[in-house]
Design a protein around this motif. Structure first.
Motif, PDB file in Angstrom:
ATOM      1  N   GLN A  18      17.446 -39.703  32.399  1.00 41.80           N
ATOM      2  CA  GLN A  18      16.675 -39.368  33.595  1.00 41.80           C
ATOM      3  C   GLN A  18      16.932 -37.935  34.042  1.00 41.80           C
ATOM      4  N   GLN A  21      15.129 -35.614  31.520  1.00 42.64           N
ATOM      5  CA  GLN A  21      13.686 -35.800  31.345  1.00 42.64           C
ATOM      6  C   GLN A  21      12.901 -34.736  32.104  1.00 42.64           C
ATOM      7  N   GLY A  22      12.067 -34.036  31.374  1.00 44.30           N
ATOM      8  CA  GLY A  22      11.200 -33.041  31.992  1.00 44.30           C
ATOM      9  C   GLY A  22      11.871 -31.729  32.319  1.00 44.30           C
ATOM     10  N   ARG A  23      13.166 -31.576  31.995  1.00 42.58           N
ATOM     11  CA  ARG A  23      13.851 -30.323  32.335  1.00 42.58           C
ATOM     12  C   ARG A  23      13.573 -29.230  31.318  1.00 42.58           C
ATOM     13  N   SER A  25      10.553 -27.700  29.085  1.00 45.25           N
ATOM     14  CA  SER A  25       9.102 -27.709  28.916  1.00 45.25           C
ATOM     15  C   SER A  25       8.724 -26.693  27.844  1.00 45.25           C
ATOM     16  N   ARG A  27       5.785 -25.671  27.268  1.00 46.66           N
ATOM     17  CA  ARG A  27       4.820 -24.742  27.867  1.00 46.66           C
ATOM     18  C   ARG A  27       5.531 -23.639  28.648  1.00 46.66           C
ATOM     19  N   ASP A  28       6.627 -23.995  29.360  1.00 46.50           N
ATOM     20  CA  ASP A  28       7.394 -22.972  30.075  1.00 46.50           C
ATOM     21  C   ASP A  28       8.027 -21.991  29.097  1.00 46.50           C
ATOM     22  N   ALA A  80      16.133 -34.843  24.021  1.00 48.48           N
ATOM     23  CA  ALA A  80      15.426 -33.988  24.976  1.00 48.48           C
ATOM     24  C   ALA A  80      15.298 -32.545  24.512  1.00 48.48           C
ATOM     25  N   GLU A 255       5.682 -30.928  20.514  1.00 44.52           N
ATOM     26  CA  GLU A 255       7.106 -30.636  20.324  1.00 44.52           C
ATOM     27  C   GLU A 255       7.597 -31.075  18.953  1.00 44.52           C
TER      28      GLU A 255
END
Length: 284
Positions: A18, A21-23, A25, A27-28, A80, A255
């Motif tokens: 958790q 998750q999402g940390r 990117s 795209r970033d 991740a 990815e």
């Protein structure tokens, strides 16, 4: 040997998933020209969560857990695609000030390679003759130095990251096979695609058994075997995942190709296949 996770271990794994998750990117990363940078905010968040101090005794400000729990959190780091020298920072906790809390980014000489040299606050080992390399993974910068030895714990933690990457590649392939349609049917309905996904699952679970077993025994040869199997699973699963995705898997919007490139790099860190095979052959 029983590899069923306890409630506490499952909670640790789920909490780390958790947090991560999402940390990261893609795209970033693309927006910054794919510049390899350590996210210092995330690094400190990991420190506060006990990621780096997991194996330190509680009397020294650590969490007081063992290698099996460390394998679980590094599996999530690999899943991740966590950028940064996590293994070296983990191994430096309790030795390098600030490493345990995530305030200091630590890297180390690993064989003949040094990852994240320019981003590190502390470097363990001699990097006097370090030469920058063009890394196959644009998000893992590397330097080359004269060869040095590698540690058993480091090899196992890299194996755990490879395991996480292999598992993620398998899950990504299955999800795509369920969504993508050809000839009016999901591509997962075709036998060839089913076989690819099944083989990915077998590789992942075989590597998982080896990595978890090595975490329990702490044995050097077990760590070498785990690294071999996890490297193989990470690389071949990423290749098969690319096959399931077709040409889309090579695009920067996905990815998938990063898991393959990161797997290639990790295969040379901790303990290369050549070194692991030599150790196992000598023991036999």
């Amino acid at each position: 040997m029983d590899f069923q996770l306890s409630d506490e271990q499952r909670a640790l794994r789920d909490g780390m998933r958790q947090l991560l998750q999402g940390r990261f990117s893609l795209r970033d990363a693309m927006a910054h020209g794919l510049t390899a940078r350590v996210d210092r905010v995330l690094w400190r968040d990991l420190g506060r969560a006990g990621f780096f101090a997991l194996a330190l005794p509680e009397a020294e400000g650590g969490v007081g857990l063992g290698l099996p729990e460390a394998v679980l959190i590094f599996e999530e780091a690999g899943r991740a695609l966590l950028p940064g020298p996590a293994v070296a920072s983990f191994l430096a906790a309790g030795v390098v000030p600030g490493a345990a809390t995530g305030e200091a980014v630590v890297t180390a000489v690993d064989g003949s390679l040094v990852p994240w040299l320019d981003e590190a606050d502390v470097v363990r080992g001699d990097v006097t003759d370090a030469v920058p390399l063009r890394s196959v993974d644009p998000l893992t910068p590397l330097h080359r130095v004269p060869p040095a030895g590698s540690l058993t714990r480091g090899a196992l933690l890299y194996a755990a990251e490879q395991l996480g990457s292999a598992t993620r590649s398998c899950e990504t392939a299955v999800q795509h096979a369920r969504r993508r349609e050809q000839f009016g049917r999901p591509i997962g309905a075709f036998q060839a695609v089913k076989h690819l996904c099944a083989q990915m699952l077998v590789r992942s679970e075989l590597a998982r058994a080896a990595v978890y077993a090595a975490a329990v025994t702490g044995d050097t040869l077990d760590a070498s075997a785990a690294k071999l199997l996890a490297d193989d699973a990470a690389v071949r699963n990423a290749r098969d995942c690319l096959q399931v995705h077709g040409g889309m898997g090579f695009t920067w919007e996905a990815e998938v190709h990063l898991h393959l490139k990161r797997a290639w790099v990790r295969a040379e860190l901790g303990r290369s296949a050549r070194d692991a095979e030599e150790e196992l052959a000598e023991a036999l």
